[in-house]
Scaffold this active site. Structure first.
Site, PDB file in Angstrom:
ATOM      1  N   ASN A 184     -10.951 -35.394 -54.215  1.00 17.98           N
ATOM      2  CA  ASN A 184     -11.713 -34.170 -54.477  1.00 17.98           C
ATOM      3  C   ASN A 184     -12.779 -33.918 -53.417  1.00 17.98           C
ATOM      4  OD1 ASN A 184     -10.112 -34.182 -56.689  1.00 17.98           O
ATOM      5  ND2 ASN A 184     -11.750 -34.450 -58.209  1.00 17.98           N
ATOM      6  N   THR A 220     -14.203  13.924 -35.186  1.00 14.16           N
ATOM      7  CA  THR A 220     -14.541  13.671 -36.587  1.00 14.16           C
ATOM      8  C   THR A 220     -13.460  14.406 -37.368  1.00 14.16           C
ATOM      9  OG1 THR A 220     -15.888  15.656 -36.872  1.00 14.16           O
ATOM     10  CG2 THR A 220     -17.048  13.687 -36.098  1.00 14.16           C
ATOM     11  N   HIS A 221     -13.056  13.866 -38.490  1.00 14.78           N
ATOM     12  CA  HIS A 221     -11.941  14.441 -39.264  1.00 14.78           C
ATOM     13  C   HIS A 221     -10.670  14.534 -38.412  1.00 14.78           C
ATOM     14  CE1 HIS A 221     -15.060  15.860 -42.158  1.00 14.78           C
ATOM     15  NE2 HIS A 221     -15.734  16.055 -41.037  1.00 14.78           N
ATOM     16  N   SER A 245      13.366   1.002 -29.374  1.00 15.25           N
ATOM     17  CA  SER A 245      14.067   1.350 -30.602  1.00 15.25           C
ATOM     18  C   SER A 245      15.521   0.929 -30.431  1.00 15.25           C
ATOM     19  CB  SER A 245      13.976   2.860 -30.833  1.00 15.25           C
ATOM     20  OG  SER A 245      15.060   3.301 -31.635  1.00 15.25           O
ATOM     21  N   LYS A 272      12.627   5.593 -26.640  1.00 14.16           N
ATOM     22  CA  LYS A 272      11.423   5.152 -27.344  1.00 14.16           C
ATOM     23  C   LYS A 272      10.743   3.934 -26.719  1.00 14.16           C
ATOM     24  CE  LYS A 272       9.862   6.396 -30.757  1.00 14.16           C
ATOM     25  NZ  LYS A 272      10.279   6.293 -32.147  1.00 14.16           N
ATOM     26  N   ASN A 290       7.559   1.813 -28.284  1.00 17.15           N
ATOM     27  CA  ASN A 290       6.709   1.841 -29.483  1.00 17.15           C
ATOM     28  C   ASN A 290       5.532   0.871 -29.402  1.00 17.15           C
ATOM     29  OD1 ASN A 290       8.412   3.751 -30.696  1.00 17.15           O
ATOM     30  ND2 ASN A 290       9.762   2.145 -31.469  1.00 17.15           N
ATOM     31  N   GLU A 350       0.749  -1.566 -34.409  1.00 19.45           N
ATOM     32  CA  GLU A 350       1.194  -1.270 -35.781  1.00 19.45           C
ATOM     33  C   GLU A 350       1.152  -2.527 -36.654  1.00 19.45           C
ATOM     34  OE1 GLU A 350       4.779   1.469 -35.862  1.00 19.45           O
ATOM     35  OE2 GLU A 350       4.477   1.143 -33.727  1.00 19.45           O
ATOM     36  N   TYR A 353     -13.624 -29.993 -60.233  1.00 15.05           N
ATOM     37  CA  TYR A 353     -12.352 -29.842 -59.537  1.00 15.05           C
ATOM     38  C   TYR A 353     -11.252 -29.547 -60.530  1.00 15.05           C
ATOM     39  CZ  TYR A 353      -8.172 -30.520 -56.806  1.00 15.05           C
ATOM     40  OH  TYR A 353      -6.967 -30.293 -56.197  1.00 15.05           O
ATOM     41  N   LYS A 364      -5.670 -23.359 -49.881  1.00 16.02           N
ATOM     42  CA  LYS A 364      -5.319 -23.660 -48.494  1.00 16.02           C
ATOM     43  C   LYS A 364      -4.500 -22.582 -47.803  1.00 16.02           C
ATOM     44  CE  LYS A 364      -5.643 -27.464 -49.901  1.00 16.02           C
ATOM     45  NZ  LYS A 364      -6.546 -27.641 -51.052  1.00 16.02           N
TER      46      LYS A 364
HETATM   47  N1  ARG Z   1      -3.973 -31.490 -52.762  1.00 18.46           N
HETATM   48  C1  ARG Z   1      -5.191 -31.387 -53.467  1.00 18.46           C
HETATM   49  C2  ARG Z   1      -5.858 -30.046 -53.161  1.00 18.46           C
HETATM   50  O1  ARG Z   1      -5.415 -29.415 -52.275  1.00 18.46           O
HETATM   51  C3  ARG Z   1      -6.088 -32.503 -53.054  1.00 18.46           C
HETATM   52  C4  ARG Z   1      -7.037 -32.905 -54.123  1.00 18.46           C
HETATM   53  C5  ARG Z   1      -6.260 -33.513 -55.253  1.00 18.46           C
HETATM   54  N2  ARG Z   1      -7.121 -34.013 -56.274  1.00 18.46           N
HETATM   55  C6  ARG Z   1      -6.678 -34.355 -57.444  1.00 18.46           C
HETATM   56  N3  ARG Z   1      -7.527 -34.779 -58.304  1.00 18.46           N
HETATM   57  N4  ARG Z   1      -5.422 -34.214 -57.782  1.00 18.46           N
HETATM   58  O2  ARG Z   1      -6.787 -29.621 -53.815  1.00 18.46           O
END
Ligand code: ARG
Length: 479
Positions: A116, A161-162, A289, A295, A297, A302, A329, A337
């Protein structure tokens, strides 16, 4: 029930009778994406091991063996020779299990530490590097904008503007508007960095540790210090393992940056079109294209505009992920992530590509000059002229409106019919005076574009001198 492995993964203690069900393991693993944290996970472990040695948990020989082992694993990962094992769940377990297989003292590495606080540390370390790199990417884009402005310092275009022609501006003034926006993005990222750069290690799973860990040493080793060199430590172990505000702030700063990039992209797209033709993007930064052979592009721009959607989405996903989470936690946090990675990857790539594209963009000076010479752009200057003659602005505004209407009625409509009438600067003094007697001989002088630009000399205005000064200021600041 299908189990993944006869042997339990390291995260399962003696209380378990066996490994998880295959589908449970597949659902809960994070190695498929958090492997990207390997470098920072190893850095954290090296610092933790050094601290464990200092407080006597590891012998010197053990610390040396662990350090060697971790460095060797790092080299193997970098070379692509490390085998990640999904049954070991995440990056922390993968590295620690392999280390322990090679170095018995590896079994002591997790002393006083939990995944954690480890994941909170890894994400902070990773983000700290990404923010530094992103700041460099943004400076690169700012430099590309300044260079394009400098190379075309005399080019005027209509300001809009606009999306309707409004008043003339230097192209550089328009480009520097983006430099200002990007500077605010940098300020936000710097500010965010000050809250990313705080060391959570030592918070354990939730409540710190009963062992005499040296948090200050770990923080120093990992450079968790502010600009004055003051060590930055989290002050509440429960907050430390559950806080992802720094990630939200990064995704919010990223969302604003992406929004700015999408606005720049939109201008580029408009300007590259035949209707404007203010710019020509080099072939290497455009696409064709599959059907229409003529074309070319502006796909990079974009996509820059389009990718804004996922960056906004990442912010919303993170906020939603955190909302209502009980302390402290919760495994929900594993979902942070990919959102953080995606925002960093997307805004960094987009920023770099926009810079590269602008470096390979030429200004079509003739088209800009033709558009900027539209005398209607100086209608406001004509009203200012009347103000200088003593008329109040409101009636002056009305009078010039009547002059515009007269010009539209006068003269023969052009063949396309799109621009009927006479250009404003071709009205005679008599015609002007038929609207209002205040107009004098010097009235038509208002339409001298160079003089009109020299007059816009307020701070922040697109005056000739002022824009040159701003270009010089930015050149200096970005060098
Ligand atoms: N893979 C977990 C995460 O991304 C890591 C921490 C995991 N902790 C646990 N008590 N299972 O948060």
């Amino acid at each position: 029930m299908a189990t993944m492995n006869k042997k339990s993964p390291v995260s399962r203690s003696g209380r378990f009778t066996g490994g998880p069900a295959a589908e449970a393991a597949q659902f809960t693993e994070s190695i498929s994406f958090d492997w990207r944290l390997w470098r920072h996970d190893i850095l954290g472990s090296l610092a933790h091991a050094a601290m464990l040695r200092k407080i006597g948990v590891l012998t010197r020989a053990e610390q040396v063996a662990i350090t060697r082992g971790l460095n060797k694993i790092g080299l193997e990962i970098r070379a692509g020779n490390f085998k990640w094992k999904p049954e070991l769940e995440d990056v922390h377990m993968n590295i620690e299990a392999e280390l322990t297989r090679r170095v018995p003292a590896g079994a002591k590495l997790h002393t006083g530490r939990s995944r954690n606080d480890q994941i909170a540390l890894d994400l902070r370390l990773w983000l700290r590097d990404e923010i530094t790199a992103l700041l460099g990417d943004i400076a690169g884009l700012q430099r590309a904008l300044v260079s394009l402005g400098e190379k075309n310092a005399d080019v005027l275009i209509p300001g809009y503007t606009h999306l309707q022609r409004a008043q003339p501006v230097y192209l550089a003034h328009h480009l520097l508007a983006y430099v200002e926006m990007l500077e605010r993005d940098c300020e936000r990222l710097w500010d965010c960095q000050s809250r990313v750069n705080i060391c959570p290690l030592g918070s354990g799973a939730i409540a710190g540790s009963t062992l005499p860990l040296d948090r200050v040493l770990v923080a120093k080793l990992l450079a968790f210090v502010d600009v004055e060199g003051k060590v930055q430590l989290t002050q509440n172990s429960m907050d430390a393992v559950s806080d992802r505000d720094f990630a939200v702030e990064f995704c919010a700063a990223g969302a604003l940056l992406a929004m700015h990039l999408s606005r720049l992209a939109e201008d580029v797209i408009l300007w590259a079109g035949a209707e404007f033709s203010f710019i020509r993007i080099a072939d290497a930064y455009t696409t064709g294209s599959s059907l229409m052979p003529q074309k070319k592009n502006p796909d990079i721009a974009e996509l820059a505009r389009g990718k804004t959607g996922r960056v906004f989405g990442n912010l919303m996903a993170l906020l939603t992920l955190l909302k209502g989470l009980p302390m402290t936690y919760n495994r929900d946090l594993q979902e942070d992530k990919e959102r953080v990675f995606d925002t960093a990857d997307t805004v960094r790539a987009t920023t770099r590509l926009m810079a590269a594209m602008l470096k390979h963009t030429k200004i079509n000076r003739a088209a800009c000059a033709a558009a900027a010479s539209d005398p209607a752009l100086l209608a406001t200057d004509l009203a200012d002229y009347l103000v200088r003659k003593g008329m109040a602005f409101r009636p002056a505004h009305h009078v010039v409106g009547a002059v515009v209407a007269l010009a539209e009625k006068t003269g023969s409509p052009s063949r396309s019919g799109a621009k009927a009438g006479k250009p404003l600067n071709q009205l005679t003094l008599m015609e002007l005076q038929s609207v209002d007697k205040t107009f004098g001989r010097d009235a038509l002088g208002v339409f001298n574009l160079q003089r009109a630009m020299a007059k816009r000399n307020l701070i922040g205005a697109p005056g000739t001198k002022e824009v040159a000064q701003q270009l010089a200021r930015w050149r200096e600041q970005l060098s």
